[in-house]
Design an enzyme around this catalytic site. Structure first.
Site, PDB file in Angstrom:
ATOM      1  N   MET A 122     -39.928 105.719 -24.074  1.00 24.47           N
ATOM      2  CA  MET A 122     -41.282 106.186 -24.393  1.00 24.47           C
ATOM      3  C   MET A 122     -42.067 105.086 -25.104  1.00 24.47           C
ATOM      4  O   MET A 122     -43.136 105.345 -25.657  1.00 24.47           O
ATOM      5  CB  MET A 122     -41.214 107.449 -25.252  1.00 24.47           C
TER       6      MET A 122
ATOM      7  N   HIS B   3     -34.096  99.737 -28.279  1.00 17.56           N
ATOM      8  CA  HIS B   3     -34.512  99.622 -26.878  1.00 17.56           C
ATOM      9  C   HIS B   3     -34.097  98.253 -26.308  1.00 17.56           C
ATOM     10  O   HIS B   3     -33.617  98.152 -25.183  1.00 17.56           O
ATOM     11  CB  HIS B   3     -36.038  99.743 -26.750  1.00 17.56           C
TER      12      HIS B   3
ATOM     13  N   LYS C 262     -27.770 106.972 -29.559  1.00 15.68           N
ATOM     14  CA  LYS C 262     -28.612 107.549 -30.620  1.00 15.68           C
ATOM     15  C   LYS C 262     -28.999 108.972 -30.247  1.00 15.68           C
ATOM     16  O   LYS C 262     -29.035 109.870 -31.088  1.00 15.68           O
ATOM     17  CB  LYS C 262     -29.854 106.673 -30.794  1.00 15.68           C
TER      18      LYS C 262
HETATM   19  P1  AMP Z   1     -37.053 106.641 -26.534  1.00 14.04           P
HETATM   20  O1  AMP Z   1     -38.094 105.615 -26.295  1.00 14.04           O
HETATM   21  O2  AMP Z   1     -36.970 107.119 -27.943  1.00 14.04           O
HETATM   22  O3  AMP Z   1     -37.120 107.760 -25.528  1.00 14.04           O
HETATM   23  O4  AMP Z   1     -35.659 105.929 -26.274  1.00 14.04           O
HETATM   24  C1  AMP Z   1     -35.393 105.265 -25.068  1.00 14.04           C
HETATM   25  C2  AMP Z   1     -33.918 104.925 -25.016  1.00 14.04           C
HETATM   26  O5  AMP Z   1     -33.589 104.081 -26.113  1.00 14.04           O
HETATM   27  C3  AMP Z   1     -33.031 106.170 -25.133  1.00 14.04           C
HETATM   28  O6  AMP Z   1     -31.937 106.053 -24.228  1.00 14.04           O
HETATM   29  C4  AMP Z   1     -32.573 106.113 -26.563  1.00 14.04           C
HETATM   30  O7  AMP Z   1     -31.318 106.738 -26.781  1.00 14.04           O
HETATM   31  C5  AMP Z   1     -32.475 104.618 -26.789  1.00 14.04           C
HETATM   32  N1  AMP Z   1     -32.529 104.330 -28.230  1.00 14.04           N
HETATM   33  C6  AMP Z   1     -33.475 104.742 -29.107  1.00 14.04           C
HETATM   34  N2  AMP Z   1     -33.165 104.328 -30.365  1.00 14.04           N
HETATM   35  C7  AMP Z   1     -31.992 103.652 -30.270  1.00 14.04           C
HETATM   36  C8  AMP Z   1     -31.142 102.991 -31.215  1.00 14.04           C
HETATM   37  N3  AMP Z   1     -31.438 102.940 -32.508  1.00 14.04           N
HETATM   38  N4  AMP Z   1     -30.017 102.409 -30.747  1.00 14.04           N
HETATM   39  C9  AMP Z   1     -29.699 102.459 -29.424  1.00 14.04           C
HETATM   40  N5  AMP Z   1     -30.458 103.058 -28.494  1.00 14.04           N
HETATM   41  C10 AMP Z   1     -31.586 103.649 -28.902  1.00 14.04           C
END
Ligand code: AMP
Length: 281
Positions: free
Chosen positions: A30, A37, A149
């Protein structure tokens, strides 16, 4: 680095690369990219010939009163970071590219979505599964990368991919944390200085759980109680849930054994943060 706003542009790009025999990796996000990320992107670049990043704040996974409108966005910075790390294609669709007015289909994984975040955010995982299905059909990757996460999300996506026969390998990646232990999240941006300090209580409570287990404690209720006591001492923190479940089926356990997921969601002020710990007991 190519930036595509339209589905057809993505399909055309991918078709050409696939015809050349190239392997496609995919990281759906997102946006408001952080090192968490980037760790997914780096792994995806290493493992594949082509890496596709999508940035889309998906409205259908936000409930009423949640932060869809306010969700942090910074496309220019995201594109800069993506380019620096070596992404080949960034897909940045508008909402109306993805959801038409006639749209009437939702993808739902039963059972796995009942507890943890699924219980506090009804419909959230239906939104996640629907958008991930659509993105998989648009990007048609060989591999897709998700962070541990969002442990429940990863389990749900793995189930969905198996159930719907997607020919895509799902790769789970470890949680990236700040030096002091706070799990990186785009939502950390919401935290004031005070709240940022208070937010450490999530990772600290997981460390406490790990210590208790290290000392031989196996009773889930006792571990949860100790975590709860620690978090309740923090004035700015309000617990949404603390749960200990089997990592694979996400069912609650009373005695820890095998692959175990300790997961929690805590409001720090207005901001809902999640964190978790996976361990083999
Ligand atoms: P989001 O943009 O929050 O939807 O996250 C996109 C991807 O990044 C998802 O697969 C999350 O699980 C991963 N992600 C977000 N924060 C972390 C983190 N601190 N460590 C590892 N992966 C992450």
């Amino acid at each position: 680095m190519k930036v595509a706003k339209r589905i057809e542009e993505v399909r055309e790009f991918i078709l050409e690369k696939r015809n050349q025999g190239q392997r496609i990796g995919f990281v759906p996000t997102m946006g408001y990219l952080h090192q968490g990320h980037l760790s997914l992107l780096e792994e995806g670049i290493e493992d594949n010939d082509i890496l596709v990043l999508s940035i889309f704040v998906n409205p259908t996974q936000f409930g009423e009163g949640e932060d869809y409108e306010d969700y942090p966005r910074d496309l220019d910075r995201d594109l800069e970071l993506a380019k620096k790390v070596g992404v080949d294609l960034v897909f940045i669709p508008e909402v109306d590219q993805i959801y038409s007015k006639q749209s009437a289909t939702t993808v739902r994984v039963e059972g796995l979505v009942d507890g943890l975040c699924g219980a506090s955010r009804p419909g959230h995982f239906d939104g996640v599964c629907t958008i991930v299905t659509k993105l998989f059909n648009i990007v048609n990757p060989h591999r897709a990368y998700f962070g541990q996460k969002d442990a429940q999300q990863l389990a749900v996506i793995k189930r969905m991919v198996e159930d719907l026969n997607f020919d895509i390998q799902i790769v789970g990646m470890p949680i990236v944390r700040e030096e002091d232990g706070l799990a990186l999240s785009s939502r950390n941006k919401y935290l004031s200085k005070e709240e940022r300090k208070a937010a450490l209580v999530l990772s600290r409570s997981l460390e406490l759980a790990q210590d208790l287990i290290g000392d031989g404690q196996r009773r889930a209720n006792i571990i949860k109680e100790e975590m709860r006591n620690m978090i309740e001492k923090e004035d700015l923190a309000e617990i949404d849930y603390i749960d200990i479940v089997n990592q694979l089926n996400l069912k609650k356990v009373s005695n820890l054994e095998g692959p175990t997921l300790i997961a929690l969601a805590v409001y720090i002020g207005e901001t809902r943060l999640i964190d978790n710990l996976i361990l083999e007991v």
